[in-house]
Design a protein around this motif. Structure first.
Motif, PDB file in Angstrom:
ATOM      1  N   ASP A 187      11.160  17.976   6.326  1.00  0.00           N
ATOM      2  CA  ASP A 187       9.879  17.630   6.837  1.00  0.00           C
ATOM      3  C   ASP A 187       9.133  16.699   5.907  1.00  0.00           C
ATOM      4  O   ASP A 187       8.411  15.595   6.306  1.00  0.00           O
ATOM      5  CB  ASP A 187       9.016  18.750   7.727  1.00  0.00           C
ATOM      6  N   GLU A 188       9.028  17.166   4.850  1.00  0.00           N
ATOM      7  CA  GLU A 188       8.169  16.362   3.989  1.00  0.00           C
ATOM      8  C   GLU A 188       8.871  15.094   3.646  1.00  0.00           C
ATOM      9  O   GLU A 188       8.115  14.137   3.483  1.00  0.00           O
ATOM     10  CB  GLU A 188       8.089  17.234   2.822  1.00  0.00           C
ATOM     11  N   MET A 189      10.100  15.025   3.699  1.00  0.00           N
ATOM     12  CA  MET A 189      10.877  13.883   3.621  1.00  0.00           C
ATOM     13  C   MET A 189      10.524  12.617   4.567  1.00  0.00           C
ATOM     14  O   MET A 189      10.322  11.467   4.510  1.00  0.00           O
ATOM     15  CB  MET A 189      12.384  14.037   3.390  1.00  0.00           C
ATOM     16  N   GLY A 190      10.497  13.299   5.777  1.00  0.00           N
ATOM     17  CA  GLY A 190      10.022  12.593   7.096  1.00  0.00           C
ATOM     18  C   GLY A 190       8.771  12.075   7.132  1.00  0.00           C
ATOM     19  O   GLY A 190       8.304  10.745   7.558  1.00  0.00           O
ATOM     20  N   GLN A 191       7.706  12.899   6.716  1.00  0.00           N
ATOM     21  CA  GLN A 191       6.312  12.526   6.570  1.00  0.00           C
ATOM     22  C   GLN A 191       5.949  11.347   5.339  1.00  0.00           C
ATOM     23  O   GLN A 191       5.423  10.375   5.480  1.00  0.00           O
ATOM     24  CB  GLN A 191       5.479  13.564   5.908  1.00  0.00           C
ATOM     25  N   LYS A 192       6.921  11.468   4.281  1.00  0.00           N
ATOM     26  CA  LYS A 192       6.817  10.556   3.050  1.00  0.00           C
ATOM     27  C   LYS A 192       7.560   8.993   3.797  1.00  0.00           C
ATOM     28  O   LYS A 192       6.907   7.992   3.630  1.00  0.00           O
ATOM     29  CB  LYS A 192       7.570  11.086   1.922  1.00  0.00           C
ATOM     30  N   LEU A 193       8.663   9.231   4.510  1.00  0.00           N
ATOM     31  CA  LEU A 193       9.308   7.965   5.022  1.00  0.00           C
ATOM     32  C   LEU A 193       8.137   7.293   5.881  1.00  0.00           C
ATOM     33  O   LEU A 193       8.227   5.968   6.090  1.00  0.00           O
ATOM     34  CB  LEU A 193      10.621   8.417   5.714  1.00  0.00           C
ATOM     35  N   ASN A 194       7.657   8.120   6.754  1.00  0.00           N
ATOM     36  CA  ASN A 194       6.545   7.399   7.662  1.00  0.00           C
ATOM     37  C   ASN A 194       5.386   6.686   6.981  1.00  0.00           C
ATOM     38  O   ASN A 194       4.955   5.621   7.620  1.00  0.00           O
ATOM     39  CB  ASN A 194       5.764   8.499   8.676  1.00  0.00           C
ATOM     40  N   SER A 195       5.275   7.262   5.830  1.00  0.00           N
ATOM     41  CA  SER A 195       4.163   6.435   4.985  1.00  0.00           C
ATOM     42  C   SER A 195       4.870   5.475   4.357  1.00  0.00           C
ATOM     43  O   SER A 195       3.841   4.299   3.792  1.00  0.00           O
ATOM     44  CB  SER A 195       3.449   7.463   4.201  1.00  0.00           C
ATOM     45  N   ILE A 196       5.914   5.148   4.157  1.00  0.00           N
ATOM     46  CA  ILE A 196       6.743   4.150   3.212  1.00  0.00           C
ATOM     47  C   ILE A 196       6.785   3.104   4.111  1.00  0.00           C
ATOM     48  O   ILE A 196       6.682   1.860   3.989  1.00  0.00           O
ATOM     49  CB  ILE A 196       7.999   4.677   2.647  1.00  0.00           C
ATOM     50  N   VAL A 197       7.550   3.214   5.234  1.00  0.00           N
ATOM     51  CA  VAL A 197       8.082   2.279   6.200  1.00  0.00           C
ATOM     52  C   VAL A 197       7.002   2.113   7.228  1.00  0.00           C
ATOM     53  O   VAL A 197       6.559   2.860   8.011  1.00  0.00           O
ATOM     54  CB  VAL A 197       9.502   2.369   6.958  1.00  0.00           C
ATOM     55  N   PRO A 198       6.561   0.765   7.374  1.00  0.00           N
ATOM     56  CA  PRO A 198       6.837  -0.468   6.902  1.00  0.00           C
ATOM     57  C   PRO A 198       6.126  -0.981   5.792  1.00  0.00           C
ATOM     58  O   PRO A 198       6.119  -2.053   5.352  1.00  0.00           O
ATOM     59  CB  PRO A 198       7.047  -1.472   7.847  1.00  0.00           C
ATOM     60  N   LYS A 199       4.670  -0.272   5.529  1.00  0.00           N
ATOM     61  CA  LYS A 199       3.733  -0.712   4.912  1.00  0.00           C
ATOM     62  C   LYS A 199       4.021  -0.698   3.373  1.00  0.00           C
ATOM     63  O   LYS A 199       3.777  -1.750   2.572  1.00  0.00           O
ATOM     64  CB  LYS A 199       2.297   0.195   5.188  1.00  0.00           C
ATOM     65  N   ASN A 200       4.437   0.395   2.813  1.00  0.00           N
ATOM     66  CA  ASN A 200       4.655   0.518   1.298  1.00  0.00           C
ATOM     67  C   ASN A 200       6.048   0.707   0.995  1.00  0.00           C
ATOM     68  O   ASN A 200       6.691   1.825   0.365  1.00  0.00           O
ATOM     69  CB  ASN A 200       4.001   1.846   0.957  1.00  0.00           C
ATOM     70  N   MET A 201       6.812  -0.440   1.311  1.00  0.00           N
ATOM     71  CA  MET A 201       8.308  -0.579   0.841  1.00  0.00           C
ATOM     72  C   MET A 201       8.581  -0.293  -0.480  1.00  0.00           C
ATOM     73  O   MET A 201       9.593   0.014  -1.117  1.00  0.00           O
ATOM     74  CB  MET A 201       8.767  -1.936   1.390  1.00  0.00           C
ATOM     75  N   HIS A 202       7.573  -0.364  -1.336  1.00  0.00           N
ATOM     76  CA  HIS A 202       7.885  -0.226  -2.965  1.00  0.00           C
ATOM     77  C   HIS A 202       7.903   1.343  -3.382  1.00  0.00           C
ATOM     78  O   HIS A 202       8.294   1.617  -4.275  1.00  0.00           O
ATOM     79  CB  HIS A 202       6.580  -0.729  -3.688  1.00  0.00           C
ATOM     80  N   LEU A 203       7.401   2.059  -2.452  1.00  0.00           N
ATOM     81  CA  LEU A 203       7.562   3.661  -2.713  1.00  0.00           C
ATOM     82  C   LEU A 203       8.906   4.303  -2.426  1.00  0.00           C
ATOM     83  O   LEU A 203       9.690   3.681  -1.778  1.00  0.00           O
ATOM     84  CB  LEU A 203       6.390   4.478  -1.728  1.00  0.00           C
ATOM     85  N   ARG A 204       9.068   5.316  -3.393  1.00  0.00           N
ATOM     86  CA  ARG A 204      10.293   5.805  -3.009  1.00  0.00           C
ATOM     87  C   ARG A 204      10.127   7.609  -2.857  1.00  0.00           C
ATOM     88  O   ARG A 204       9.158   7.912  -3.426  1.00  0.00           O
ATOM     89  CB  ARG A 204      11.204   5.775  -4.207  1.00  0.00           C
ATOM     90  N   LEU A 205      11.092   8.245  -2.277  1.00  0.00           N
ATOM     91  CA  LEU A 205      11.032   9.554  -2.402  1.00  0.00           C
ATOM     92  C   LEU A 205      11.420  10.213  -3.674  1.00  0.00           C
ATOM     93  O   LEU A 205      11.863   9.697  -4.491  1.00  0.00           O
ATOM     94  CB  LEU A 205      12.159  10.352  -1.368  1.00  0.00           C
ATOM     95  N   ALA A 206      10.795  11.332  -3.722  1.00  0.00           N
ATOM     96  CA  ALA A 206      10.723  12.071  -5.160  1.00  0.00           C
ATOM     97  C   ALA A 206      12.434  12.675  -5.448  1.00  0.00           C
ATOM     98  O   ALA A 206      12.913  13.135  -4.367  1.00  0.00           O
ATOM     99  CB  ALA A 206       9.832  13.160  -5.354  1.00  0.00           C
TER     100      ALA A 206
END
Length: 458
Positions: free
Chosen positions: A185-204
């Motif tokens: 769930d945490e991974m899904g929330q992080k992905l929603n914040s990454i794509v498509p606005k913050n493509m430079h961010l990555r999962l921990a």
């Protein structure tokens, strides 16, 4: 169905199956133990009664009946009946509860010596008593009220225990399944914040090397490719817009200038020729885009032509030298097979010709002396077509982008082209199961090597 619900249901089913198996095993063993214990007591009562009546001389039927009635070990609704060999009743503790001895029952008792059976609600046993001169048949029966009541209570207790455990397991399963999928769930929330606005961010990522960590690593690799694709897409749109804007702007400017005032037919004709050149440039660009699309949609079913590679190279040499008198092409054969048929492959003749023409024409175009060298090398694994030039070369920073559509390095901005050729070559090579390698040194030269595997040999 949500993963959490699915995991909880599966957890409940597994635990309930195990618990049910355990409880059922305990229930059946207890039932068996109580039954064996009751039959053992009933057998002891029957044998004791027979010994007292048949062996002990001082005990008659009246005394024995009184002893049975007063015994604390007597079973509920107990009846013990003794028959002689002629099936005549010699003694019974209870006339109303006695079991009749028929031929079938007598035969089973004589064969088995001790024969157990059920008679309605009674547990019964028949004993072949041979401790006297004349053998006798002893039939004993009783009702196991204690065992029946015990098993009834046991069923109720087990049912309540089963329901309580299942309820507890449901709560525990829901809690632990939630804990298990919390990283997802945490991974899904992080992905929603990454794509498509913050493509430079990555999962921990951690050093646990568990499934979640490997999944995070895989997703990060995918995000790297997606980010690269977005960048290439923006580059593609920017470049194609630039390539289309230049001729369109030139055409518009020339026509606007021509309409500012009245001009001579010769001037109008000159403008029309210039606009025609720009239109031809747009047509060439469109054709290249169509070729790129055609290769992208091509299938292996198109690889049906038998191509003699050395003959194709001579044909390309003739084609390019005729198209431009300054072009020079030298063909060298480094290693050739003993059987000339090994130089034949299955492929798409037109597309493969397009790929080699692009490479050879680029080599002539960028070479200082307008000369290209083509080397054909055969091995058991592949055919290699190396095309060399002595020109401006390619910077190392540009090497990873040269096969992208419309990409052009800063060194080639003054040379006419669209940046589609190398992308087309690379896709044609992949369609044939091969690839393209490049080696380059700035101001020395570049070598493109088209590698075609022998798995497509004719």
């Amino acid at each position: 169905m949500q993963i959490r619900v699915s995991l909880t249901i599966r957890f409940i089913l597994i635990v309930s199956s195990i618990l049910l198996a355990v409880l059922l095993s305990i229930y059946l063993y207890t039932q068996y133990y109580l039954s064996e214990s009751f039959y053992r007591r009933l057998s002891n009562r029957a044998e004791t009664t027979a010994e007292l009546f048949l062996v002990v001389d001082d005990v008659d039927s009246t005394l024995l009946r009184k002893i049975s009635d007063k015994s604390k070990n007597a079973l509920h609704s107990e009846n013990i009946t003794i028959y002689n060999q002629k099936k005549q009743k010699e003694f019974t503790t209870n006339e109303r509860e006695s079991i009749q001895l028929d031929e079938d029952l007598l035969a089973k008792i004589q064969i088995q010596k001790k024969y157990r059976f059920r008679h309605g609600r009674y547990h019964s046993i028949g004993i072949y008593f041979d401790q006297t001169t004349e053998p006798h048949i002893v039939l004993a029966s009783a009702v196991d009220d204690y065992g029946r009541e015990f098993m009834t209570r046991m069923r109720v207790i087990m049912l309540l225990l089963f329901l309580v455990v299942i309820l507890w397991v449901s709560v525990a399963g829901w809690y632990y399944s939630g804990k298990a999928i919390a990283p997802i769930d945490e991974m899904g929330q992080k992905l929603n914040s990454i794509v498509p606005k913050n493509m430079h961010l990555r999962l921990a990522e951690s050093d646990n090397q568990d499934e979640i960590d490997r999944l995070s690593h895989t997703i990060n690799q995918l995000l790297d490719r997606v980010e690269e694709t977005f960048q290439l897409q923006r580059m593609f749109v920017s470049n194609v817009s630039h390539e289309l804007r230049n001729p369109l702007t030139k055409m518009s400017s020339q026509l606007e200038v021509s309409l500012l005032k009245q001009r001579s037919p010769a001037e109008y004709q000159k403008t029309m020729y210039s606009v025609l050149d720009d239109i031809q440039e747009l047509i060439a660009l469109t054709q290249n885009l169509l070729k790129l699309t055609k290769v992208d949609g091509a299938k292996q079913e198109l690889l049906v032509d038998k191509i003699r590679v050395d003959e194709l190279l001579w044909e390309i040499r003739s084609l390019l030298t005729k198209s431009n008198a300054l072009y020079q092409i030298e063909i060298l054969f480094d290693e050739l097979p003993e059987d000339p048929d090994n130089l034949c492959i299955l492929g798409n003749y037109a597309l493969l010709k397009t790929a080699i023409v692009n490479l050879a024409e680029n080599a002539c175009k960028f070479s200082y002396d307008k000369k290209a060298t083509i080397r054909l090398r055969y091995s058991d694994l592949d055919l290699r077509i190396a095309i060399e030039d002595k020109g401006i070369g390619i910077k190392e920073a540009d090497l990873s982008y040269i096969f992208q559509p419309f990409y052009r390095s800063s060194q080639t901005t003054d040379i006419k082209g669209y940046g589609i050729g190398l992308s087309l070559v690379e896709r044609i090579a992949r369609m044939h199961g091969g690839n393209v390698e490049v080696a380059s040194q700035p101001n020395i030269g570049t070598t493109f090597t088209l590698i075609l595997p022998n798995s497509i040999t004719f």
